[in-house]
Design a protein around this motif. Structure first.
Motif, mmCIF file in Angstrom:
data_model
loop_
_atom_site.group_PDB
_atom_site.id
_atom_site.type_symbol
_atom_site.label_atom_id
_atom_site.label_comp_id
_atom_site.label_asym_id
_atom_site.label_seq_id
_atom_site.Cartn_x
_atom_site.Cartn_y
_atom_site.Cartn_z
ATOM 1 N N ASN A 160 -0.063 22.213 7.399
ATOM 2 C CA ASN A 160 0.445 20.869 7.133
ATOM 3 C C ASN A 160 1.808 20.708 7.828
ATOM 4 O O ASN A 160 2.640 21.600 7.746
ATOM 5 C CB ASN A 160 0.604 20.730 5.611
ATOM 6 N N PRO A 161 2.070 19.593 8.488
ATOM 7 C CA PRO A 161 3.377 19.416 9.140
ATOM 8 C C PRO A 161 4.549 19.574 8.171
ATOM 9 O O PRO A 161 5.596 20.116 8.540
ATOM 10 C CB PRO A 161 3.307 17.997 9.686
ATOM 11 N N LEU A 173 9.180 22.983 5.925
ATOM 12 C CA LEU A 173 9.691 23.834 4.845
ATOM 13 C C LEU A 173 9.874 25.274 5.318
ATOM 14 O O LEU A 173 10.884 25.910 5.030
ATOM 15 C CB LEU A 173 8.731 23.795 3.648
ATOM 16 N N LEU A 174 8.823 25.756 6.055
ATOM 17 C CA LEU A 174 8.883 27.131 6.577
ATOM 18 C C LEU A 174 10.072 27.323 7.517
ATOM 19 O O LEU A 174 10.761 28.340 7.476
ATOM 20 C CB LEU A 174 7.580 27.478 7.306
ATOM 21 N N LYS A 175 10.325 26.301 8.330
ATOM 22 C CA LYS A 175 11.453 26.371 9.275
ATOM 23 C C LYS A 175 12.766 26.460 8.498
ATOM 24 O O LYS A 175 13.674 27.221 8.864
ATOM 25 C CB LYS A 175 11.442 25.154 10.198
ATOM 26 N N SER A 196 15.545 29.519 8.536
ATOM 27 C CA SER A 196 16.988 29.383 8.841
ATOM 28 C C SER A 196 17.844 29.956 7.700
ATOM 29 O O SER A 196 18.857 30.609 7.956
ATOM 30 C CB SER A 196 17.347 27.924 9.118
ATOM 31 N N GLU A 197 17.391 29.782 6.436
ATOM 32 C CA GLU A 197 18.120 30.355 5.287
ATOM 33 C C GLU A 197 18.135 31.886 5.375
ATOM 34 O O GLU A 197 19.161 32.526 5.176
ATOM 35 C CB GLU A 197 17.449 29.938 3.983
#
Lengths: 207, 60
Positions: free
Chosen positions: A146-147, A152-154, A158-159
């Motif tokens: 899902n886009p 969210l994954l990106k 980064s976190e």
């Protein structure tokens, strides 16, 4: 010398009837060059009638064969007389021009090479098909995501990267701390601890 | 470059006899060269008594 041409399964068979020497070789070479110009570069040269073959002719044939090989072709000679075959074979080491006693064998020479090429090609096709299916599966996986999930994954990535950075900084600070010289008070404490340990050891030893 | 027999051909048959690939045959009024089987060896050119065999550029 008379020349006739016939084609068997894409292989051109050039038959030279009569004696053939360096004088009339130019006729034969003209024929070979014409075939090569027409894209027919798998040539069987049938010189069964020939009683002897000049070294100059073999040299010329070798140079024409090199040209044919550059065009992914080959020149194969058919001679009945064994001494002539030996003469051509021993002209250069390793032998440069394949020589056979029968036309069928000469045709088989090309069929063998074609079979090898086909095997290699089919193997390559199989590997390509495997890779294609792998790519298709990966593409399907990517499309299934899902886009919103990707965003969210990106964010999570980064976190995690930030946390990783902080941990590296902490680790570096700890390593530097470990290398700092010991203070006087700490040194005295260590010495007193060691002295008491030695005294206890001596007591134990005297018992 | 293939050869062509001009109309001045006298039908002497000399070219036909020297052709190693039997590519020259009798036409309607003169001898003709079969370009499919001709090897361009030019054996026929010097034997023609009237210089009727000439080279032609196919691309032109």
């Amino acid at each position: 010398m008379k020349i006739s041409l016939k084609t068997v399964e894409g292989i051109s068979i050039l038959e030279a009837v009569g004696e053939f020497d360096s004088k009339n070789f130019k006729i034969l070479s003209a024929g070979i060059f014409k075939l090569m110009r027409d894209g027919k570069n798998k040539i069987v040269l049938d010189i069964n009638d020939t009683k002897e073959i000049e070294k100059e002719v073999i040299r010329e044939l070798a140079s024409i064969d090199i040209r044919a090989r550059e065009l992914s072709g080959r020149i194969v000679i058919v001679v009945k007389k064994e001494s002539l075959r030996n003469e051509i074979v021993s002209f250069a080491k390793p032998p440069i021009i394949p020589v056979y006693s029968k036309i069928e064998e000469a045709i088989g020479h090309f069929k063998g090479s074609t079979a090898n090429e086909e095997t290699t090609l089919s193997e390559k096709d199989r590997i390509l098909a495997e890779k294609d299916s792998m790519i298709a599966a990966l593409e399907a996986k990517l499309n299934a995501l899902n886009p919103k999930e990707i965003v969210l994954l990106k964010g999570e990535i980064s976190e995690l990267k930030d946390q990783n950075k902080k941990l590296i900084q902490q680790l570096e600070a700890l390593l530097l701390k470990g290398r700092e010289p010991i203070s006087d008070a700490a040194l005295l404490e260590k010495v007193s601890t060691l002295e008491s340990a030695i005294k206890e050891f001596e007591k134990g030893a005297s018992k | 470059m293939p050869s062509l027999i001009k109309s001045i051909c006298t039908n002497c048959t000399l070219c036909e006899s020297v052709c190693p690939t039997s590519s020259i045959r009798k036409g309607i009024s003169k001898y003709v060269i079969d370009r499919d089987t001709c090897f361009d060896c030019k054996e026929c050119v010097p034997v023609c008594p009237v210089q009727a065999i000439v080279e032609v550029d196919e691309e032109k």
